[in-house]
Design a protein around this motif. Structure first.
Motif, PDB file in Angstrom:
ATOM      1  N   LEU A   1     -42.647 -34.390 -55.891  1.00 14.99           N
ATOM      2  CA  LEU A   1     -43.851 -33.899 -55.220  1.00 14.99           C
ATOM      3  C   LEU A   1     -43.724 -32.425 -54.871  1.00 14.99           C
ATOM      4  CD1 LEU A   1     -44.595 -36.876 -52.787  1.00 14.99           C
ATOM      5  CD2 LEU A   1     -45.778 -36.318 -54.911  1.00 14.99           C
ATOM      6  N   SER A   2     -42.907 -31.717 -55.637  1.00 14.27           N
ATOM      7  CA  SER A   2     -42.712 -30.298 -55.393  1.00 14.27           C
ATOM      8  C   SER A   2     -44.041 -29.542 -55.470  1.00 14.27           C
ATOM      9  CB  SER A   2     -41.725 -29.728 -56.419  1.00 14.27           C
ATOM     10  OG  SER A   2     -41.568 -28.336 -56.241  1.00 14.27           O
ATOM     11  N   ARG A   3     -44.305 -28.721 -54.458  1.00 12.06           N
ATOM     12  CA  ARG A   3     -45.519 -27.900 -54.354  1.00 12.06           C
ATOM     13  C   ARG A   3     -46.794 -28.733 -54.216  1.00 12.06           C
ATOM     14  NH1 ARG A   3     -44.149 -22.678 -55.393  1.00 12.06           N
ATOM     15  NH2 ARG A   3     -42.178 -22.342 -56.487  1.00 12.06           N
ATOM     16  N   CYS A   4     -46.656 -29.967 -53.821  1.00  8.90           N
ATOM     17  CA  CYS A   4     -47.834 -30.820 -53.625  1.00  8.90           C
ATOM     18  C   CYS A   4     -48.493 -30.461 -52.298  1.00  8.90           C
ATOM     19  CB  CYS A   4     -47.442 -32.292 -53.644  1.00  8.90           C
ATOM     20  SG  CYS A   4     -48.827 -33.415 -53.304  1.00  8.90           S
ATOM     21  N   PRO A   5     -49.719 -29.970 -52.296  1.00  9.71           N
ATOM     22  CA  PRO A   5     -50.354 -29.570 -51.033  1.00  9.71           C
ATOM     23  C   PRO A   5     -50.711 -30.745 -50.143  1.00  9.71           C
ATOM     24  CG  PRO A   5     -51.924 -29.409 -52.850  1.00  9.71           C
ATOM     25  CD  PRO A   5     -50.591 -29.730 -53.465  1.00  9.71           C
TER      26      PRO A   5
ATOM     27  N   LEU B   1     -48.695 -33.295 -49.459  1.00 11.40           N
ATOM     28  CA  LEU B   1     -47.516 -33.846 -48.791  1.00 11.40           C
ATOM     29  C   LEU B   1     -47.273 -33.073 -47.504  1.00 11.40           C
ATOM     30  CD1 LEU B   1     -45.174 -35.836 -48.778  1.00 11.40           C
ATOM     31  CD2 LEU B   1     -43.814 -34.144 -50.022  1.00 11.40           C
ATOM     32  N   THR B   2     -47.524 -33.707 -46.385  1.00 15.08           N
ATOM     33  CA  THR B   2     -47.352 -33.099 -45.070  1.00 15.08           C
ATOM     34  C   THR B   2     -46.673 -34.097 -44.142  1.00 15.08           C
ATOM     35  OG1 THR B   2     -49.510 -33.851 -44.264  1.00 15.08           O
ATOM     36  CG2 THR B   2     -49.444 -31.723 -45.421  1.00 15.08           C
TER      37      THR B   2
ATOM     38  N   ALA C   1     -39.337 -32.709 -52.448  1.00 17.43           N
ATOM     39  CA  ALA C   1     -40.456 -32.287 -51.608  1.00 17.43           C
ATOM     40  C   ALA C   1     -40.424 -30.785 -51.375  1.00 17.43           C
ATOM     41  CB  ALA C   1     -40.424 -33.029 -50.282  1.00 17.43           C
TER      42      ALA C   1
ATOM     43  N   THR D   1     -43.405 -27.583 -49.865  1.00 18.56           N
ATOM     44  CA  THR D   1     -44.542 -28.332 -49.331  1.00 18.56           C
ATOM     45  C   THR D   1     -44.657 -28.057 -47.834  1.00 18.56           C
ATOM     46  OG1 THR D   1     -43.229 -30.312 -48.841  1.00 18.56           O
ATOM     47  CG2 THR D   1     -44.207 -30.143 -51.044  1.00 18.56           C
TER      48      THR D   1
ATOM     49  N   CYS E   1     -39.151 -25.364 -47.695  1.00 24.62           N
ATOM     50  CA  CYS E   1     -40.009 -26.057 -46.733  1.00 24.62           C
ATOM     51  C   CYS E   1     -39.857 -25.316 -45.399  1.00 24.62           C
ATOM     52  CB  CYS E   1     -39.608 -27.519 -46.598  1.00 24.62           C
ATOM     53  SG  CYS E   1     -39.962 -28.520 -48.056  1.00 24.62           S
TER      54      CYS E   1
END
Length: 280
Positions: free
Chosen positions: A166-170, A172-173, A191, A194, A235
């Motif tokens: 999920l690298s650079r997935c906006p 994922l918080t 991750a 993110t 991160c």
């Protein structure tokens, strides 16, 4: 048993008002996963008929497709897959998967993504000695069958390993990471870059638990207990407090972090953390 798809979504509120000048916060719901047709649901001829009478194993496998999470109840016995010697010899894989043709000129271009993931899960549990292409299967996180596959228990001869990028997935918080608690076989998570922070890692660590036992099922671990590799590079919301929560994952062995806050080299000899100058 039906499972809800795993969807990461950060709802954004917009201000609106009605005729009475009442302020209303409107939230946009995430798109339904079913609106995107997966490759394995590509239209095929439903009336496709075989030109021969297949063996009993063909019909057994077809019947088990709906229950990949129950294969372990059959016992430890597995069937040995024997690749065909010629085009004329029966091949169980070709019979079950029309797009798999081991003797065609483009056999190396076979796309495992065209196979129903439930059928794939049954085959890799029932047969040993399958072709190399069947060792790995890529699925989107929101696939409708992914939660079902996560309930497949490990056995002496089979273990499902989930690697999630999920690298650079906006999306994922700290608020959405709790959706990953349903990935019970999660082994590696990327991750990086993110909005994930220390609080999100704390929430994920607290999701480790046990299911309730009943007359049929024993108590089982729930959550990403098997997490071994975690990448949190860039991160910016990660600080030194995350180290305490990382120790909650009993099998976590590799952690990749590169922030201005975290510059630890090791922690009690259990985990190795790259320093700011020596990123690994």
């Amino acid at each position: 048993m039906s499972f809800k798809p795993i969807v990461l979504w950060n709802p954004k509120a917009t201000l609106a008002s009605d005729d009475a000048c009442t302020t209303i916060l409107q939230y946009k719901l995430p798109p339904a996963p079913s609106t995107i047709r997966p490759p394995y649901q590509s239209p095929h001829d439903p009336e496709l008929k075989l030109r021969y009478v297949p063996p009993l194993s063909y019909f057994c496998i077809k019947s088990l497709v709906e229950y990949p999470d129950e294969i372990h109840t059959i016992g430890p016995t597995r069937l040995c897959y024997h690749a065909p010697w010629s085009r004329d010899q029966f091949d169980i894989l070709s019979a079950l998967i029309p797009t798999y043709r081991p003797f065609s000129d483009d056999d190396e271009e076979f796309d495992i993504g065209l196979v129903d993931p439930r059928l794939w899960a049954v085959l890799v549990q029932v047969y040993e000695g399958l072709p190399v292409v069947f060792r790995r299967y890529a699925l989107p996180l929101s696939d409708a069958h992914l939660p079902l596959l996560q309930t497949i228990p490990s056995t002496e001869h089979f273990s499902l390993v989930t690697v999630l990028s999920l690298s650079r997935c906006p999306m994922l918080t700290d608020d959405t990471i709790l959706s990953l608690r349903h990935l019970h076989t999660l082994t590696a998570l990327d991750a990086s870059a993110t909005g994930l922070g220390t609080w999100g890692i704390q929430r994920l660590a607290k999701s480790l638990g046990w299911s309730e036992a009943d007359d049929v099922h024993q108590s089982e671990r729930r959550g990403p207990w098997g997490l071994r590799i975690l990448y949190l590079r860039n991160c910016m919301n990660i600080d030194t407090n995350v180290l305490v929560w990382l120790l909650r994952f009993p099998l976590l062995s590799v952690v990749g972090m590169y922030t201005s806050e975290v510059q630890f080299v090791n922690l009690g000899g259990a985990l190795a953390f790259p320093s700011k100058r020596a990123e690994t």
